[in-house]
Scaffold this motif. Structure first.
Motif, PDB file in Angstrom:
ATOM      1  N   GLN A 146      56.635  -0.316 -97.686  1.00  0.00           N
ATOM      2  CA  GLN A 146      55.959  -0.410 -98.976  1.00  0.00           C
ATOM      3  C   GLN A 146      56.082   0.893 -99.753  1.00  0.00           C
ATOM      4  O   GLN A 146      56.248   0.889-100.967  1.00  0.00           O
ATOM      5  CB  GLN A 146      54.487  -0.750 -98.766  1.00  0.00           C
ATOM      6  CG  GLN A 146      53.784  -1.083-100.072  1.00  0.00           C
ATOM      7  CD  GLN A 146      52.335  -0.655-100.070  1.00  0.00           C
ATOM      8  OE1 GLN A 146      51.876   0.028 -99.168  1.00  0.00           O
ATOM      9  NE2 GLN A 146      51.614  -1.060-101.094  1.00  0.00           N
ATOM     10  N   ARG A 147      56.017   2.012 -99.053  1.00  0.00           N
ATOM     11  CA  ARG A 147      56.137   3.295 -99.758  1.00  0.00           C
ATOM     12  C   ARG A 147      57.531   3.455-100.347  1.00  0.00           C
ATOM     13  O   ARG A 147      57.701   4.055-101.402  1.00  0.00           O
ATOM     14  CB  ARG A 147      55.845   4.448 -98.798  1.00  0.00           C
ATOM     15  CG  ARG A 147      54.375   4.654 -98.601  1.00  0.00           C
ATOM     16  CD  ARG A 147      54.127   5.760 -97.590  1.00  0.00           C
ATOM     17  NE  ARG A 147      53.013   5.374 -96.756  1.00  0.00           N
ATOM     18  CZ  ARG A 147      53.064   5.218 -95.450  1.00  0.00           C
ATOM     19  NH1 ARG A 147      54.181   5.451 -94.785  1.00  0.00           N
ATOM     20  NH2 ARG A 147      51.999   4.842 -94.794  1.00  0.00           N
ATOM     21  N   ILE A 148      58.514   2.920 -99.663  1.00  0.00           N
ATOM     22  CA  ILE A 148      59.878   3.039-100.168  1.00  0.00           C
ATOM     23  C   ILE A 148      60.129   2.036-101.295  1.00  0.00           C
ATOM     24  O   ILE A 148      60.733   2.355-102.301  1.00  0.00           O
ATOM     25  CB  ILE A 148      60.902   2.843 -99.025  1.00  0.00           C
ATOM     26  CG1 ILE A 148      60.711   3.955 -97.987  1.00  0.00           C
ATOM     27  CG2 ILE A 148      62.325   2.835 -99.563  1.00  0.00           C
ATOM     28  CD1 ILE A 148      61.553   3.782 -96.750  1.00  0.00           C
ATOM     29  N   MET A 162      53.519  -8.228 -94.895  1.00  0.00           N
ATOM     30  CA  MET A 162      52.192  -7.627 -94.676  1.00  0.00           C
ATOM     31  C   MET A 162      51.139  -8.723 -94.567  1.00  0.00           C
ATOM     32  O   MET A 162      50.266  -8.687 -93.715  1.00  0.00           O
ATOM     33  CB  MET A 162      51.817  -6.728 -95.856  1.00  0.00           C
ATOM     34  CG  MET A 162      52.468  -5.368 -95.833  1.00  0.00           C
ATOM     35  SD  MET A 162      51.882  -4.418 -97.263  1.00  0.00           S
ATOM     36  CE  MET A 162      52.035  -2.766 -96.612  1.00  0.00           C
ATOM     37  N   ALA A 198      52.165  -3.085 -88.765  1.00  0.00           N
ATOM     38  CA  ALA A 198      51.494  -2.708 -90.012  1.00  0.00           C
ATOM     39  C   ALA A 198      51.961  -1.332 -90.482  1.00  0.00           C
ATOM     40  O   ALA A 198      52.215  -1.126 -91.667  1.00  0.00           O
ATOM     41  CB  ALA A 198      49.980  -2.718 -89.830  1.00  0.00           C
ATOM     42  N   SER A 199      52.093  -0.401 -89.541  1.00  0.00           N
ATOM     43  CA  SER A 199      52.573   0.940 -89.915  1.00  0.00           C
ATOM     44  C   SER A 199      53.975   0.874 -90.483  1.00  0.00           C
ATOM     45  O   SER A 199      54.295   1.514 -91.481  1.00  0.00           O
ATOM     46  CB  SER A 199      52.602   1.861 -88.689  1.00  0.00           C
ATOM     47  OG  SER A 199      51.313   2.262 -88.362  1.00  0.00           O
ATOM     48  N   ASN A 235      66.846  -2.202-100.590  1.00  0.00           N
ATOM     49  CA  ASN A 235      67.368  -1.011 -99.927  1.00  0.00           C
ATOM     50  C   ASN A 235      67.558  -1.251 -98.424  1.00  0.00           C
ATOM     51  O   ASN A 235      66.687  -1.806 -97.770  1.00  0.00           O
ATOM     52  CB  ASN A 235      66.360   0.125-100.153  1.00  0.00           C
ATOM     53  CG  ASN A 235      66.905   1.458 -99.715  1.00  0.00           C
ATOM     54  OD1 ASN A 235      67.289   1.617 -98.563  1.00  0.00           O
ATOM     55  ND2 ASN A 235      66.953   2.397-100.640  1.00  0.00           N
ATOM     56  N   LEU A 282      63.453  -1.686 -91.915  1.00  0.00           N
ATOM     57  CA  LEU A 282      62.028  -1.628 -91.589  1.00  0.00           C
ATOM     58  C   LEU A 282      61.424  -3.023 -91.471  1.00  0.00           C
ATOM     59  O   LEU A 282      60.624  -3.291 -90.574  1.00  0.00           O
ATOM     60  CB  LEU A 282      61.282  -0.819 -92.651  1.00  0.00           C
ATOM     61  CG  LEU A 282      61.496   0.692 -92.591  1.00  0.00           C
ATOM     62  CD1 LEU A 282      60.940   1.367 -93.825  1.00  0.00           C
ATOM     63  CD2 LEU A 282      60.866   1.280 -91.333  1.00  0.00           C
ATOM     64  N   PRO A 284      57.732  -0.239-103.232  1.00  0.00           N
ATOM     65  CA  PRO A 284      56.403  -0.798-103.495  1.00  0.00           C
ATOM     66  C   PRO A 284      56.429  -2.042-104.380  1.00  0.00           C
ATOM     67  O   PRO A 284      55.413  -2.685-104.539  1.00  0.00           O
ATOM     68  CB  PRO A 284      55.654   0.352-104.180  1.00  0.00           C
ATOM     69  CG  PRO A 284      56.700   1.226-104.747  1.00  0.00           C
ATOM     70  CD  PRO A 284      57.906   1.082-103.865  1.00  0.00           C
ATOM     71  N   ARG A 285      57.588  -2.347-104.965  1.00  0.00           N
ATOM     72  CA  ARG A 285      57.633  -3.522-105.828  1.00  0.00           C
ATOM     73  C   ARG A 285      58.423  -4.659-105.192  1.00  0.00           C
ATOM     74  O   ARG A 285      58.801  -5.607-105.875  1.00  0.00           O
ATOM     75  CB  ARG A 285      58.230  -3.151-107.180  1.00  0.00           C
ATOM     76  CG  ARG A 285      57.457  -2.030-107.863  1.00  0.00           C
ATOM     77  CD  ARG A 285      58.192  -1.518-109.066  1.00  0.00           C
ATOM     78  NE  ARG A 285      58.316  -2.556-110.066  1.00  0.00           N
ATOM     79  CZ  ARG A 285      57.376  -2.827-110.955  1.00  0.00           C
ATOM     80  NH1 ARG A 285      56.281  -2.137-110.976  1.00  0.00           N
ATOM     81  NH2 ARG A 285      57.550  -3.779-111.825  1.00  0.00           N
ATOM     82  N   GLU A 305      53.961  -0.493 -93.934  1.00  0.00           N
ATOM     83  CA  GLU A 305      53.492   0.471 -94.935  1.00  0.00           C
ATOM     84  C   GLU A 305      54.585   1.487 -95.267  1.00  0.00           C
ATOM     85  O   GLU A 305      54.681   1.953 -96.395  1.00  0.00           O
ATOM     86  CB  GLU A 305      52.204   1.157 -94.475  1.00  0.00           C
ATOM     87  CG  GLU A 305      51.041   0.190 -94.531  1.00  0.00           C
ATOM     88  CD  GLU A 305      49.669   0.843 -94.454  1.00  0.00           C
ATOM     89  OE1 GLU A 305      49.596   2.083 -94.555  1.00  0.00           O
ATOM     90  OE2 GLU A 305      48.695   0.101 -94.283  1.00  0.00           O
ATOM     91  N   ARG A 306      55.406   1.795 -94.281  1.00  0.00           N
ATOM     92  CA  ARG A 306      56.559   2.659 -94.580  1.00  0.00           C
ATOM     93  C   ARG A 306      57.459   1.961 -95.583  1.00  0.00           C
ATOM     94  O   ARG A 306      57.935   2.560 -96.538  1.00  0.00           O
ATOM     95  CB  ARG A 306      57.379   2.921 -93.314  1.00  0.00           C
ATOM     96  CG  ARG A 306      56.854   4.004 -92.429  1.00  0.00           C
ATOM     97  CD  ARG A 306      57.724   4.136 -91.200  1.00  0.00           C
ATOM     98  NE  ARG A 306      58.918   4.937 -91.438  1.00  0.00           N
ATOM     99  CZ  ARG A 306      59.923   5.049 -90.572  1.00  0.00           C
ATOM    100  NH1 ARG A 306      59.877   4.406 -89.421  1.00  0.00           N
ATOM    101  NH2 ARG A 306      60.958   5.801 -90.854  1.00  0.00           N
ATOM    102  N   TYR A 326      55.256  -7.458 -99.152  1.00  0.00           N
ATOM    103  CA  TYR A 326      53.891  -7.990 -99.180  1.00  0.00           C
ATOM    104  C   TYR A 326      53.815  -9.301 -98.416  1.00  0.00           C
ATOM    105  O   TYR A 326      52.803  -9.626 -97.810  1.00  0.00           O
ATOM    106  CB  TYR A 326      53.406  -8.140-100.624  1.00  0.00           C
ATOM    107  CG  TYR A 326      53.319  -6.793-101.298  1.00  0.00           C
ATOM    108  CD1 TYR A 326      52.175  -6.020-101.183  1.00  0.00           C
ATOM    109  CD2 TYR A 326      54.408  -6.269-101.990  1.00  0.00           C
ATOM    110  CE1 TYR A 326      52.100  -4.762-101.754  1.00  0.00           C
ATOM    111  CE2 TYR A 326      54.352  -5.011-102.569  1.00  0.00           C
ATOM    112  CZ  TYR A 326      53.196  -4.260-102.446  1.00  0.00           C
ATOM    113  OH  TYR A 326      53.136  -3.018-103.004  1.00  0.00           O
ATOM    114  N   ALA A 338      67.277   0.619 -96.045  1.00  0.00           N
ATOM    115  CA  ALA A 338      66.187   1.212 -95.270  1.00  0.00           C
ATOM    116  C   ALA A 338      65.036   0.223 -95.156  1.00  0.00           C
ATOM    117  O   ALA A 338      64.424   0.071 -94.093  1.00  0.00           O
ATOM    118  CB  ALA A 338      65.710   2.494 -95.949  1.00  0.00           C
TER     119      ALA A 338
END
Lengths: 779, 200
Positions: free
Chosen positions: B126-128, B139, B119-120, B96, B102, B130-131, B123-124, B136, B98
């Motif tokens: 990752q929420r969008i 991260m 890191a923040s 994506n 990020l 997560p797979r 995590e944004r 990762y 987005a």
């Protein structure tokens, strides 16, 4: 002091001398007294002055910590409907308008939303104000364009403020700067409360005279002569008891305050100090919060008639309360508008137009503050472990949580509706039924919603966190995982036969199946999906209680479970939140992640204080977990939770487990889809028997929630070291896809059966086990 | 195995494209060469056993995938491998925008030493998505730079677990794990990770 007449001359002389000396002494005393008084007065004044300056320049107010929900992210492909977005924007107090031209407004059409966001300073960077056109296709965003037509790849709305942590006095305020206040606010305050504000020296003789004149004329106490400065002194420095001493201190302090500070500084402090309403125990102070409390939007977005209403409240927030006394409040508002027009601040036409408008106050219930007691409870518990109460209630900390108001709303509706349906169906047998629910994102371990009971706004007993109940069959995945690690496979045959265990204290443990029958030889996966107790107990006893207890701890249980045989069937009590922790590890392919409700805590200026980052720890191998996930899908497709697919599309892959405690006192379901995990408990606070099991109760609420949520299907990456084989369920031997009774089952490489059955025919397979194939779909 | 990995890599590099649906490939490289007579049907296709009653399965826009590859060695290399690489290439493209944005800003933040902000931002992302293994990977790198070896490795492992089917991503992640172990002073562990990386 009285003077005595002298009786004779000698005495008179002596008296004269005495008198002279007395006079001089008296003069001396007077002088000294005056000096002392001056010194004392001076010291007093200096003391007062120090007090005035100290408080005005120091930390003026105890600022409660502000707790925010997650900010809504907007991007192409985001699963969000127009109504979801609208609800979020309403929660943020956006006004629905015909043409969105200023921040805080939205234009909502059937498939498009134009929104002018307010922007927000996030700790990781500023989100600017944006004027965007968002288009939707079905239930997701298909494009986002800026006002100039440029595509926007990602935008964040402001986070909804969901609550605060208050001092004992329960004072709450949102600080504002004078330049944030609309001009009309300043003008109206001055017109109504203190016409000479910019001219007097803190105390207004003219004002007092005018007030007296008005009072005399009307024959009652109608006006006080207090200036804004005096009002500020009264509220800010002095106690509320009406003593003379207090009244006497008010004037010098007002003069001192005026001497030291600019008029605008005093006005700004006044704007933030003034008491403007009461929300339950919470005292609403300052125009910033009052604007949110009465109109659900920031002060600078208020229109003239709304500003006038707030200014009218200064005189008596309870007497003129627009929610309780709308008529009185409207009269007062219109008087304020009249004074503004009389003073020439607004035109007669503007006044008339504003006077015609309705009050425009939002319903108190629609405010999101106070709407999430159960979630806030969780947040506060975590905060209290790390911050002293004093810091939480006075430093104005900002707490960013992962609460998703949309998910929370769906979870609440699902739970409340299911409880009332069950009560309707079972009548008295289901009265006083209660429940608790936790929803997380299994990929991030963030807690998205917490429901503490069927009255979702009630601040009391939080069942999601505190109802510790026997978990029944929810424990079984841990038993079966431990067995898989001990070398069992999904196709291993178990003996579903009666079992008697004599415990150390001489008691006999003799579990039974729900249908009170034995099922003979059953495949391990079938034992789990049909939730057979006998075979589970046999299996658990053969691998040992220690293995099972250890597995529970690896999955995330923090206490050490008691090693009684009844542990195997879920005698251990846990809260819905604790259960979610275990299932979280299962849904995340064996990666244990501490559940997080708080993302970040910052100071009021946005400086980071604590962060709760993602922590992962592989507790169980992904391949073993894959096998259990397979069996948990079978629970839903063919086992005790089949009800799910009477409500959900078959394409939505989910997995889970039902649970019913001994004596049917607790109804549980824990299950997950791709991006949502939910645990539901239903039961009674007095622990009495229920007329339904896990699948008859909690599963209904869970399914209702998932139906509303429409999550992503659960998909598992095909882990290394796993392969699928056709297996004959009855014998546990390898079979053929064309043989009857054959099912494709995953094995850890090398553990697949070695023997093979030959069905010897090519008839079409009668049963279908295709569901698991969807499982491997990737996004 | 190694040959196969190299082959896959080469094919990706040459940008070999095949048609098909939006599915990421699933590979199982630890699997021995098709052991039984009844070989599974061609990769990516639905096994056409008659379906009746009980649970019906309606795949909406994607095809179910069961197992892929391996058959490269049994004579159908070209089709299968082009299929694999097409999927892998597609997967790269389907991140994506987005998330791409990020990831970019997280890299910038990390480069300037703002690990917290990075890191923040991650995590944004990752929420969008997560797979998305790339998330990762980043991260893990941020944690590695912050000296948190244990979490860095765990996050990379989580990435590995989500990268099944993407050899380049697997390679990248195992190499990262090797670096993390090196930094943490675990030479043998690093060696093992490098051997794993070479398999892809």
């Amino acid at each position: 002091m009285t003077k005595k007449r002298a009786p004779n001359s000698r005495r008179r002389r002596s008296k004269a001398i005495k008198k002279r000396s007395f006079l001089s002494r008296f003069g001396g005393i007077l002088l000294k007294l005056t000096l002392v008084l001056m010194v004392v007065g001076g010291i007093g004044l200096i003391y007062l002055d120090a007090q005035v300056r100290d408080k005005f320049e120091g930390k003026r107010w105890a600022l409660p910590a502000k707790v925010y929900a997650r900010p809504l992210e907007l991007y192409v492909g985001q699963k969000l409907s127009v109504s979801d977005l609208k609800r979020e924007l309403q929660g943020l107090g956006y006004a629905s308008v015909k043409k969105s031209t200023r921040p805080g407004t939205m234009e909502v059409a059937r498939t498009r939303v134009r929104v002018f966001t307010r922007g927000f300073f996030f700790p990781d960077g500023e989100e600017p104000q944006r004027h965007m056109l968002i288009s939707f296709k079905g239930n997701s965003i298909s494009s986002i364009r800026s006002a100039s037509g440029q595509p926007v790849s990602l935008a964040r709305l402001e986070p909804v403020l969901i609550g605060g942590i208050y001092t004992k006095e329960n004072e709450d305020r949102d600080l504002i700067r004078l330049d944030q206040a609309p001009d009309s606010l300043r003008q109206a305050l001055i017109a109504v409360e203190d016409r000479d504000f910019y001219d007097h020296a803190g105390v207004s003789v003219r004002g007092i005279a005018r007030a007296m004149w008005v009072n005399v004329r009307s024959g009652r106490f109608a006006q006080g002569g207090s200036t804004l400065t005096q009002q500020l002194v009264k509220n800010f420095y002095l106690t509320s008891d009406r003593t003379l001493a207090r009244k006497l201190l008010e004037i010098p302090m007002a003069l001192l305050l005026d001497a030291h500070y600019e008029k605008d500084e005093i006005l700004e402090a006044y704007l933030n100090e003034v008491y403007l309403g009461q929300s339950g125990a919470r005292a609403v102070h300052g125009f910033g919060l009052a604007s949110q409390y009465y109109f659900a939007r920031p002060i600078h977005e208020l229109q003239l008639h709304q500003v006038a209403l707030l200014v009218g409240l200064v005189k008596g927030p309870s007497f003129y309360d627009p929610r309780r006394n709308p008529e009185r409040s409207k009269k007062r508002r219109n008087l304020v508008l009249r004074l503004l027009a009389d003073g020439g601040d607004i035109t007669e036409a503007e006044m008339l137009k504003a006077q015609k408008l309705p009050l425009g106050v939002v319903k108190q219930q629609s405010l999101l503050k106070g709407a999430y007691p159960a979630y806030l409870d969780l947040v506060k518990r975590q905060l209290r472990e790390e911050y002293p109460e004093e810091a939480l209630s006075s430093e104005g900390l900002r707490v960013f949580t992962s609460l998703d108001p949309t998910v929370q709303a769906r979870a609440e509706t699902a739970l409340v509706k299911t409880v009332s349906r069950l009560q309707k169906r079972f009548g008295q047998r289901a009265d006083r039924l209660q429940g608790g629910m936790v929803v997380t994102d299994p990929q991030t371990a963030e807690v998205l919603a917490v429901v503490g009971g069927k009255n979702t706004r009630y601040q009391g007993f939080n069942r999601a966190l505190d109802a510790r109940r026997p978990i029944g069959s929810l424990v079984k995945p841990a038993v079966f995982l431990a067995a898989l690690e001990e070398g069992y496979t999904l196709a291993s045959l178990l003996d579903d036969a009666p079992i008697r265990v004599e415990m150390e204290d001489g008691q006999i443990w003799e579990p039974r199946n729900f249908d009170k029958k034995s099922h003979g030889q059953v495949a391990l996966h079938r034992s789990l999906s049909n939730s057979y107790n006998l075979s589970t107990a046999q299996l658990g006893m053969s691998i040992g209680l220690d293995n099972v207890a250890e597995m529970l701890k690896r999955l995330g249980m923090e206490r050490d479970p008691k090693r009684y045989p009844s542990l195997l069937l879920g005698a251990e009590s846990m809260t819905p939140f604790e259960v979610a922790t275990l299932y979280q590890t299962i849904a995340a392919n064996g990666f244990r992640m501490p559940m997080r409700a708080i993302r970040l805590v910052t100071t009021s200026e946005g400086e980071e204080l604590s962060r709760y980052p993602l922590e992962v720890d592989q507790a169980v191998s992904a391949s073993q977990m894959h096998l259990i996930q397979y069996a948990l899908q079978e629970v839903v497709r063919e086992g005790t939770a089949r009800y799910v697919y009477s409500q959900l599309p078959a394409s939505l892959n989910v997995a889970g487990k039902t649970g019913t405690s001994n004596g049917q006192r607790d109804s549980w379901f824990a299950g997950f889809a791709g991006n949502r995990l939910a645990v539901v408990w239903l039961g009674r606070d007095d622990n009495s028997k229920l007329p339904f099991t896990g699948s008859g109760g909690a599963l209904r609420a869970w399914t209702e929630y998932i139906r509303r949520e429409q999550p992503e299907p659960f998909l598992a990456a095909y882990p290394e070291g796993v392969e699928y084989h056709w297996v004959d369920e009855k014998s546990g031997y390898l079979s053929d896809e064309l043989c009857e009774g054959a099912q494709q089952v995953p094995f850890i490489v090398g553990t697949e059966p070695k023997d093979e059955v030959d069905c010897g025919q090519r008839d079409p397979v009668q049963r279908s086990f295709r569901w698991f194939q969807q499982w491997f779909r990737q996004e | 195995m190694r040959k196969l990995g190299l082959l896959a890599c080469t094919l990706i590099l040459t940008g070999c494209v095949g048609g098909g649906k939006n599915i990421a490939p699933i590979e199982d490289r630890s699997r021995p060469v098709v052991p039984r007579a009844q070989v599974p049907p061609p990769s990516g296709s639905i096994i056409n056993a008659p379906v009746e009653s009980g649970v019906t399965v309606n795949a909406i826009d994607h095809q179910p995938v069961q197992q892929v590859t391996q058959r490269a060695q049994s004579g159908t290399e070209s089709t299968n491998d082009s299929w694999v690489t097409a999927r892998a290439a597609e997967r790269e493209h389907r991140v994506n925008p987005a998330v791409v944005a990020l990831l970019d800003s997280a890299r910038t933040q990390a480069r300037s030493g703002s690990y917290s902000a990075a890191a923040s931002t991650l995590e944004r992302a990752q929420r969008i998505a997560p797979r998305e293994p790339e998330v990762y990977y980043e991260m893990s790198r941020v944690r590695m730079k912050a000296g948190d070896w244990q979490q860095a490795e765990q996050l990379a492992l989580k990435g590995v677990q989500l990268s099944a089917g993407s050899a380049p991503m697997m390679k990248k992640l195992w190499n990262l794990i090797a670096d993390i172990r090196d930094d943490a002073g675990d030479r043998t562990g690093a060696q093992r990770a490098r051997i794993k990386a070479r398999r892809y």
